[in-house]
Design an enzyme around this catalytic site. Sequence first.
Site, PDB file in Angstrom:
ATOM      1  N   ARG A 100      13.549 -24.783  68.854  1.00  0.00           N
ATOM      2  CA  ARG A 100      13.813 -23.551  69.616  1.00  0.00           C
ATOM      3  C   ARG A 100      15.200 -22.975  69.319  1.00  0.00           C
ATOM      4  O   ARG A 100      15.875 -22.465  70.214  1.00  0.00           O
ATOM      5  CB  ARG A 100      13.689 -23.783  71.129  1.00  0.00           C
ATOM      6  CG  ARG A 100      12.290 -24.121  71.602  1.00  0.00           C
ATOM      7  CD  ARG A 100      11.331 -22.967  71.315  1.00  0.00           C
ATOM      8  NE  ARG A 100      10.082 -23.165  72.010  1.00  0.00           N
ATOM      9  CZ  ARG A 100       9.102 -23.964  71.559  1.00  0.00           C
ATOM     10  NH1 ARG A 100       9.231 -24.594  70.412  1.00  0.00           N
ATOM     11  NH2 ARG A 100       7.992 -24.094  72.250  1.00  0.00           N
ATOM     12  N   SER A 127       8.160 -21.009  78.471  1.00  0.00           N
ATOM     13  CA  SER A 127       9.001 -22.118  78.949  1.00  0.00           C
ATOM     14  C   SER A 127      10.399 -21.588  79.249  1.00  0.00           C
ATOM     15  O   SER A 127      11.025 -20.971  78.393  1.00  0.00           O
ATOM     16  CB  SER A 127       9.137 -23.190  77.874  1.00  0.00           C
ATOM     17  OG  SER A 127       7.879 -23.685  77.518  1.00  0.00           O
ATOM     18  N   GLU A 173      15.991 -22.211  77.793  1.00  0.00           N
ATOM     19  CA  GLU A 173      15.493 -21.723  76.517  1.00  0.00           C
ATOM     20  C   GLU A 173      15.597 -20.199  76.477  1.00  0.00           C
ATOM     21  O   GLU A 173      15.821 -19.593  75.432  1.00  0.00           O
ATOM     22  CB  GLU A 173      14.021 -22.152  76.361  1.00  0.00           C
ATOM     23  CG  GLU A 173      13.531 -22.095  74.942  1.00  0.00           C
ATOM     24  CD  GLU A 173      12.114 -21.628  74.828  1.00  0.00           C
ATOM     25  OE1 GLU A 173      11.916 -20.502  74.325  1.00  0.00           O
ATOM     26  OE2 GLU A 173      11.215 -22.374  75.235  1.00  0.00           O
TER      27      GLU A 173
HETATM   28  N1  EPU Z   1       3.538 -31.656  82.327  1.00  0.00           N
HETATM   29  C1  EPU Z   1       3.500 -32.047  83.653  1.00  0.00           C
HETATM   30  N2  EPU Z   1       3.705 -31.083  84.600  1.00  0.00           N
HETATM   31  C2  EPU Z   1       3.936 -29.803  84.288  1.00  0.00           C
HETATM   32  C3  EPU Z   1       3.978 -29.408  82.938  1.00  0.00           C
HETATM   33  C4  EPU Z   1       3.775 -30.363  81.959  1.00  0.00           C
HETATM   34  O1  EPU Z   1       3.298 -33.209  83.971  1.00  0.00           O
HETATM   35  O2  EPU Z   1       4.117 -29.003  85.224  1.00  0.00           O
HETATM   36  C5  EPU Z   1       3.259 -32.662  81.290  1.00  0.00           C
HETATM   37  C6  EPU Z   1       1.897 -32.414  80.660  1.00  0.00           C
HETATM   38  O3  EPU Z   1       0.855 -33.011  81.368  1.00  0.00           O
HETATM   39  C7  EPU Z   1       2.054 -33.019  79.286  1.00  0.00           C
HETATM   40  C8  EPU Z   1       3.531 -32.799  78.983  1.00  0.00           C
HETATM   41  O4  EPU Z   1       4.162 -32.546  80.234  1.00  0.00           O
HETATM   42  O5  EPU Z   1       1.802 -34.392  79.301  1.00  0.00           O
HETATM   43  C9  EPU Z   1       3.736 -31.659  78.024  1.00  0.00           C
HETATM   44  O6  EPU Z   1       3.150 -30.480  78.555  1.00  0.00           O
HETATM   45  P1  EPU Z   1       2.596 -29.285  77.611  1.00  0.00           P
HETATM   46  O7  EPU Z   1       1.624 -29.806  76.635  1.00  0.00           O
HETATM   47  O8  EPU Z   1       2.143 -28.188  78.527  1.00  0.00           O
HETATM   48  O9  EPU Z   1       3.850 -28.846  76.789  1.00  0.00           O
HETATM   49  P2  EPU Z   1       5.397 -28.599  77.177  1.00  0.00           P
HETATM   50  O10 EPU Z   1       6.215 -29.669  76.553  1.00  0.00           O
HETATM   51  O11 EPU Z   1       5.540 -28.429  78.655  1.00  0.00           O
HETATM   52  C10 EPU Z   1       5.908 -27.229  75.034  1.00  0.00           C
HETATM   53  C11 EPU Z   1       6.514 -25.911  74.666  1.00  0.00           C
HETATM   54  C12 EPU Z   1       5.533 -24.777  74.922  1.00  0.00           C
HETATM   55  C13 EPU Z   1       4.293 -25.023  74.100  1.00  0.00           C
HETATM   56  C14 EPU Z   1       3.706 -26.382  74.483  1.00  0.00           C
HETATM   57  C15 EPU Z   1       2.535 -26.776  73.608  1.00  0.00           C
HETATM   58  C16 EPU Z   1       8.915 -26.167  74.952  1.00  0.00           C
HETATM   59  C17 EPU Z   1      10.111 -25.804  75.758  1.00  0.00           C
HETATM   60  N3  EPU Z   1       7.750 -25.706  75.399  1.00  0.00           N
HETATM   61  O12 EPU Z   1       5.683 -27.222  76.443  1.00  0.00           O
HETATM   62  O13 EPU Z   1       6.140 -23.581  74.450  1.00  0.00           O
HETATM   63  O14 EPU Z   1       3.317 -24.008  74.329  1.00  0.00           O
HETATM   64  O15 EPU Z   1       4.711 -27.416  74.298  1.00  0.00           O
HETATM   65  O16 EPU Z   1       3.001 -27.093  72.337  1.00  0.00           O
HETATM   66  O17 EPU Z   1       9.046 -26.848  73.947  1.00  0.00           O
HETATM   67  C18 EPU Z   1       7.492 -21.695  75.090  1.00  0.00           C
HETATM   68  O18 EPU Z   1       8.345 -22.114  74.307  1.00  0.00           O
HETATM   69  O19 EPU Z   1       7.666 -20.652  75.755  1.00  0.00           O
HETATM   70  C19 EPU Z   1       6.260 -22.473  75.284  1.00  0.00           C
HETATM   71  C20 EPU Z   1       5.338 -22.122  76.175  1.00  0.00           C
END
Ligand code: EPU
Length: 337
Positions: A164, A237, A333
């Site tokens: 990012r 995010s 971010e």
């Molecule tokens: N999780 C929770 N609670 C929540 C949210 C997430 O327990 O409220 C857990 C999920 O169950 C999962 C883990 O956290 O086990 C990761 O969640 P998710 O797959 O939704 O991905 P993320 O790490 O929260 C990142 C990116 C997103 C991208 C997703 C999928 C960043 C800051 N964010 O989110 O990017 O869509 O992975 O690859 O790296 C963005 O940058 O705007 C964005 C949406």
Amino acid sequence: MKIQHNISLKPYNTFNIDQIASSFIRFEELQDVINFVKSGELKSVKYYILGGGSNILLTQDFDGLILHPDIKGIDIVSEDEKNILVKIGAGEVWEDFVEYTVDKEWYGIENLALIPGRVGAAPIQNIGAYGIELKDVFYELEAINLKTGELEIFDLDRCDFAYRSSFFKKKPGKYLICSVSLKLSKLKSLNLTYKVLSDYIANLKVDEITQRMVFEAVVAIRNSKLPKPEVLGNAGSFFKNPLVTNTKLESLKIRYPEIKAFEVDDKKSKLAAGWLIEKTGMKGYREKDAGVHDKQSLVLVNHGCATGKEIFELSEKIRTTVFNLFDVRLEREVNVL
Ligand code: EPU
């Protein structure tokens, strides 16, 4: 190309925050940017580059000039049997371009479906999702140096991409990105390394996985967790997933064995910030119209009339709460203006 005055920025930010810019200029041609910079007008004003506004939180009116790049066009630069090099105007809508590549069967960005924003913003924060980052398909970009008015080419190295982040994120306002060139594959190649995505595809129980299936899976997963900015203002995010040492992770695991983390290397891991926020009890939390999304805690939302300041204050409260519970600092971010 003319300067407009007292423009509401509500249509230009996905948080749907209503702040006023004292002046605003839209660029539809690369040459217009060059002419404008060379006229010297930028030297005496405060300015800010605003594309689709999908990664910004406006907390006050802007007493200066907004530069809005709106250069369109999709051009094939070169191709052979294996690859295709495509140059895309910075003002093209990212999610439309992704769909276009799926229609054409050009592989490489189907996992980046439905990310809000313009093509020109994609390299700035090196957008990423479901196992792919922009840098994986990036070839080069054209940007105008806002001091000299010269057109400069940035290759992969010069962009200095990281999670990012990029050269442009670290040095905001120095360059205006006009086009981005991506190298996509004409041969089938899919990335199913992200567990949520591979589980979804496995559930389809099909013999052959197609690019369109992956694209549609990403669309379905995103739609189930991430609010559409037209319906509920947000900027994806709000925080990055924080990097911690594996020693720190091990100590957290004693208290929270179920903590969600991804190993980066043998020294560091990334924690799922969404999980940390949910664990504090703030998932779905709301103060007036500023809230934490009830399906993905990493996303802050505007329920209607929140001000940028209210969303900012909520983000500070989240950072403090997460820090007090886990001794981990969340880094934003989203850019704050
Ligand atoms: N999780 C929770 N609670 C929540 C949210 C997430 O327990 O409220 C857990 C999920 O169950 C999962 C883990 O956290 O086990 C990761 O969640 P998710 O797959 O939704 O991905 P993320 O790490 O929260 C990142 C990116 C997103 C991208 C997703 C999928 C960043 C800051 N964010 O989110 O990017 O869509 O992975 O690859 O790296 C963005 O940058 O705007 C964005 C949406």
